[in-house]
Design an enzyme around this catalytic site. Structure first.
Site, mmCIF file in Angstrom:
data_model
loop_
_atom_site.group_PDB
_atom_site.id
_atom_site.type_symbol
_atom_site.label_atom_id
_atom_site.label_comp_id
_atom_site.label_asym_id
_atom_site.label_seq_id
_atom_site.Cartn_x
_atom_site.Cartn_y
_atom_site.Cartn_z
ATOM 1 N N TYR A 1 47.702 -74.558 -8.851
ATOM 2 C CA TYR A 1 47.797 -75.928 -8.349
ATOM 3 C C TYR A 1 48.046 -76.919 -9.481
ATOM 4 O O TYR A 1 47.365 -76.889 -10.512
ATOM 5 C CB TYR A 1 46.498 -76.279 -7.634
ATOM 6 C CG TYR A 1 46.546 -77.503 -6.741
ATOM 7 C CD1 TYR A 1 47.218 -77.470 -5.528
ATOM 8 C CD2 TYR A 1 45.869 -78.671 -7.092
ATOM 9 C CE1 TYR A 1 47.229 -78.573 -4.685
ATOM 10 C CE2 TYR A 1 45.872 -79.787 -6.256
ATOM 11 C CZ TYR A 1 46.566 -79.725 -5.060
ATOM 12 O OH TYR A 1 46.576 -80.820 -4.222
ATOM 13 N N GLN B 1 46.264 -71.208 -6.499
ATOM 14 C CA GLN B 1 47.351 -71.521 -5.568
ATOM 15 C C GLN B 1 48.389 -70.398 -5.579
ATOM 16 O O GLN B 1 48.897 -70.002 -4.517
ATOM 17 C CB GLN B 1 48.033 -72.825 -5.954
ATOM 18 C CG GLN B 1 49.264 -73.137 -5.093
ATOM 19 C CD GLN B 1 50.012 -74.380 -5.557
ATOM 20 O OE1 GLN B 1 49.942 -75.417 -4.911
ATOM 21 N NE2 GLN B 1 50.733 -74.286 -6.667
#
Length: 318
Positions: free
Chosen positions: A92, A184
């Protein structure tokens, strides 16, 4: 960070009911059909990396809506036949960075494509479709009131196209491709495993983007904290938020996956809590194993997990 989630015994058995929309498969089939209406247009431009043993190519391809996505392709310089390939997705707020950031998989003898994360702060790939409707800072609630406009619809479409781009290069053995990533990137790896049926390997480390409602209820850390913050300010939208998120839940992708998988989990991870990782792992439909790091947080096994991934790939690819 002390232990805060379920006990290890309960986690091994944790199999929550999946919150899955009736049209989950139809939604993704339509999304990918729309994406594939645009030519892939993958390009691979040789780039000087200053290294003696690896070749680097600056990659572009058409992702969601035909928009240009960037990446790197790293190849061992000493190669004589098409190689197995690892397609990697980034954590992320990160991006593809520079080639020297990504040496592991090519140094282990594999082709390695790193996909940029559209619109995120470390990326070279833009995202012109951020929605102007109310949302918290970050990407977790960008367009979250409708699955059609949600940010992760775009980046998960890019994920599928990145695998297609990797397979289009003559140095890649298209029949032997694995997806990998942490946080992520781990959640996007699960999306790849659920959306690309002939993927042979999946290596999600401490995966994010799983079991959203529980995550938002037991940790205040971002990025899941972005969801809680939005629901705090807009309680009238709570049901709509989680209805949208169900289309992008790694737990639902895991239930459709067949690739051989190596997961990892940090038992003190308050960013991606262990129960959210195990929810995806226990629903994962393919052959699987998990490396458990009892006293680790979101860093998981760090360099030791990197070693485990390489060993797993050597067995996977022979």
């Amino acid at each position: 960070m002390p232990l805060f989630d379920f006990s290890a015994d309960k986690l091994r058995e944790y199999l929550p009911a999946r919150d899955e929309p009736d049209d989950f498969d139809a939604f993704w089939a339509r999304t990918l059909e729309e994406v594939r209406q645009h030519p892939l247009n993958a390009t691979f431009t040789p780039t000087d990396n200053g290294l003696a043993t690896l070749d680097t190519f600056d990659v572009t391809f058409a992702g969601w809506n035909g928009e240009t996505v960037h990446g790197w392709l790293q190849l061992p310089r000493d190669r004589s036949e098409p190689l197995p390939c690892v397609v990697e997705f980034i954590g992320y707020s990160g991006g593809r960075g520079i080639p020297i950031d990504h040496l592991l998989y090519a140094s282990a003898g594999y082709a390695h494509l790193v996909m940029d994360s559209r619109g995120q702060s470390g990326a070279d790939t833009g995202d012109a479709h951020g929605v102007g409707s109310p949302h918290t800072a970050g990407f977790m609630t960008d367009g979250v009131l409708d699955p059609e406009t949600y940010y992760y619809r775009r980046i998960m479409s890019d994920v599928v196209r990145a695998i297609e781009a990797a397979r289009s290069h003559p140095a890649v053995d298209a029949s032997r491709v694995a997806a990998a990533g942490g946080s992520q990137g781990g959640g996007l790896t699960l999306a790849a495993a659920g959306l690309v049926p002939d993927l042979v390997g999946a290596l999600p480390d401490v995966p994010f983007l799983c079991h959203y409602r529980r995550a938002s209820e037991i940790t205040s850390k971002n990025p899941y904290g972005e969801i809680a913050a939005f629901c705090n300010k807009r309680p009238e939208h709570v049901d709509t938020v989680f209805k949208t998120l169900a289309y992008f839940d790694g737990v639902n992708f895991a239930a459709r996956a067949s690739a051989n998988a190596l997961f990892s989990v940090g038992m003190m991870d308050d960013v991606c809590p262990p129960s959210t990782v195990y929810a995806a792992y226990n629903h994962y439909a393919g052959a699987k194993e998990i490396t458990v790091w009892p006293y680790n947080g979101h860093e998981g096994g760090s360099h030791l997990q990197a070693k485990a991934r390489v060993e797993f790939l050597h067995k996977l690819f022979g």
